[in-house]
Design a protein around this motif. Sequence first.
Motif, PDB file in Angstrom:
ATOM      1  N   GLY A  76       0.817  -1.203   0.000  1.00  0.00           N
ATOM      2  CA  GLY A  76       0.000   0.000   0.000  1.00  0.00           C
ATOM      3  C   GLY A  76       0.847   1.247   0.000  1.00  0.00           C
ATOM      4  N   VAL A  77       0.197   2.367   0.308  1.00  0.00           N
ATOM      5  CA  VAL A  77       0.885   3.656   0.382  1.00  0.00           C
ATOM      6  C   VAL A  77       0.475   4.375   1.661  1.00  0.00           C
ATOM      7  N   CYS A  78       1.372   5.196   2.158  1.00  0.00           N
ATOM      8  CA  CYS A  78       1.093   6.014   3.330  1.00  0.00           C
ATOM      9  C   CYS A  78       2.087   7.168   3.315  1.00  0.00           C
ATOM     10  N   GLY A  79       1.631   8.345   3.673  1.00  0.00           N
ATOM     11  CA  GLY A  79       2.546   9.476   3.747  1.00  0.00           C
ATOM     12  C   GLY A  79       1.802  10.778   3.929  1.00  0.00           C
ATOM     13  N   LEU A  80       2.564  11.853   3.905  1.00  0.00           N
ATOM     14  CA  LEU A  80       1.982  13.179   4.028  1.00  0.00           C
ATOM     15  C   LEU A  80       1.733  13.755   2.646  1.00  0.00           C
ATOM     16  N   LEU A  81       0.644  14.484   2.537  1.00  0.00           N
ATOM     17  CA  LEU A  81       0.245  15.131   1.293  1.00  0.00           C
ATOM     18  C   LEU A  81       0.169  16.630   1.510  1.00  0.00           C
ATOM     19  N   SER A  82       0.388  17.374   0.454  1.00  0.00           N
ATOM     20  CA  SER A  82       0.251  18.820   0.487  1.00  0.00           C
ATOM     21  C   SER A  82      -0.885  19.200  -0.446  1.00  0.00           C
ATOM     22  N   ARG A  83      -1.944  19.764   0.106  1.00  0.00           N
ATOM     23  CA  ARG A  83      -3.085  20.189  -0.716  1.00  0.00           C
ATOM     24  C   ARG A  83      -2.903  21.647  -1.100  1.00  0.00           C
ATOM     25  N   GLN A  84      -3.198  21.929  -2.349  1.00  0.00           N
ATOM     26  CA  GLN A  84      -3.074  23.291  -2.849  1.00  0.00           C
ATOM     27  C   GLN A  84      -3.949  24.223  -2.010  1.00  0.00           C
ATOM     28  N   GLY A  85      -3.344  25.309  -1.556  1.00  0.00           N
ATOM     29  CA  GLY A  85      -4.063  26.289  -0.764  1.00  0.00           C
ATOM     30  C   GLY A  85      -4.127  25.989   0.720  1.00  0.00           C
ATOM     31  N   LYS A 110       1.647   5.714  12.181  1.00  0.00           N
ATOM     32  CA  LYS A 110       2.477   6.074  13.344  1.00  0.00           C
ATOM     33  C   LYS A 110       3.918   6.335  12.915  1.00  0.00           C
ATOM     34  N   ALA A 111       4.439   5.501  12.031  1.00  0.00           N
ATOM     35  CA  ALA A 111       5.818   5.665  11.569  1.00  0.00           C
ATOM     36  C   ALA A 111       5.989   6.985  10.820  1.00  0.00           C
ATOM     37  N   VAL A 112       5.033   7.322   9.957  1.00  0.00           N
ATOM     38  CA  VAL A 112       5.095   8.579   9.199  1.00  0.00           C
ATOM     39  C   VAL A 112       5.021   9.778  10.142  1.00  0.00           C
ATOM     40  N   LEU A 113       4.108   9.756  11.086  1.00  0.00           N
ATOM     41  CA  LEU A 113       3.960  10.876  12.024  1.00  0.00           C
ATOM     42  C   LEU A 113       5.215  11.037  12.880  1.00  0.00           C
ATOM     43  N   TYR A 115       8.308  10.079  12.094  1.00  0.00           N
ATOM     44  CA  TYR A 115       9.431  10.498  11.253  1.00  0.00           C
ATOM     45  C   TYR A 115       9.372  11.985  10.933  1.00  0.00           C
ATOM     46  N   HIS A 116       8.217  12.473  10.548  1.00  0.00           N
ATOM     47  CA  HIS A 116       8.119  13.854  10.071  1.00  0.00           C
ATOM     48  C   HIS A 116       8.051  14.896  11.180  1.00  0.00           C
ATOM     49  N   GLN A 117       7.639  14.532  12.366  1.00  0.00           N
ATOM     50  CA  GLN A 117       7.649  15.448  13.513  1.00  0.00           C
ATOM     51  C   GLN A 117       6.917  16.765  13.245  1.00  0.00           C
ATOM     52  N   LYS A 118       5.832  16.722  12.497  1.00  0.00           N
ATOM     53  CA  LYS A 118       5.034  17.933  12.254  1.00  0.00           C
ATOM     54  C   LYS A 118       4.188  18.212  13.485  1.00  0.00           C
TER      55      LYS A 118
END
Length: 162
Positions: A76-85, A110-113, A115-118
């Motif tokens: 599958g896929v998992c990650g952060l996305l950037s939405r325009q605007g 959990k791994a994505v969150l 790792y990215h520390q946003k």
Amino acid sequence: MTLIKSSRLTLRPLVLSDARDIKELFNQPDCLQFIGDKQIHSIADAKRYLLTGPIQSYRNNGFGLLAVTYHGQFIGVCGLLSRQGHATPDLGYSFLTHYQGHGFAKEAAKAVLSYHQKAVVLAYTDPDNYASMAVLKAVGFEYTNTQIVSDRETSIFQYIKR
């Protein structure tokens, strides 16, 4: 981008050779129902999606959807996305049907969150996608409201790093 590892999974940047898996993933009935038709009906469409979506996002934003692998197999896929605007990134994920219901979405999220520390991350889901909402709640997201996003009723969740 580096690899993100969890106890069972490896998350890596998507590459053009993932096109066949991407085509299969985004044409599953649940993806079509809850995410919508991404117009990925051929390997060429999948490659175009990869180039103009995740691969471009890596260059522009430093993040994007990642391939999730289990014992080297794409699941599958998992990650952060950037939405325009929108300044706040959002978490996205989808898994092949065979790998749903085994805790992979929760583990990958959990791994994505981690790792990215946003400080703040949003998530958007169809109000009828109860499985997705359960994943979001399990990893610390809280429901904020329901709005029309891209002509679809959408439940919005928010994760605040504590």
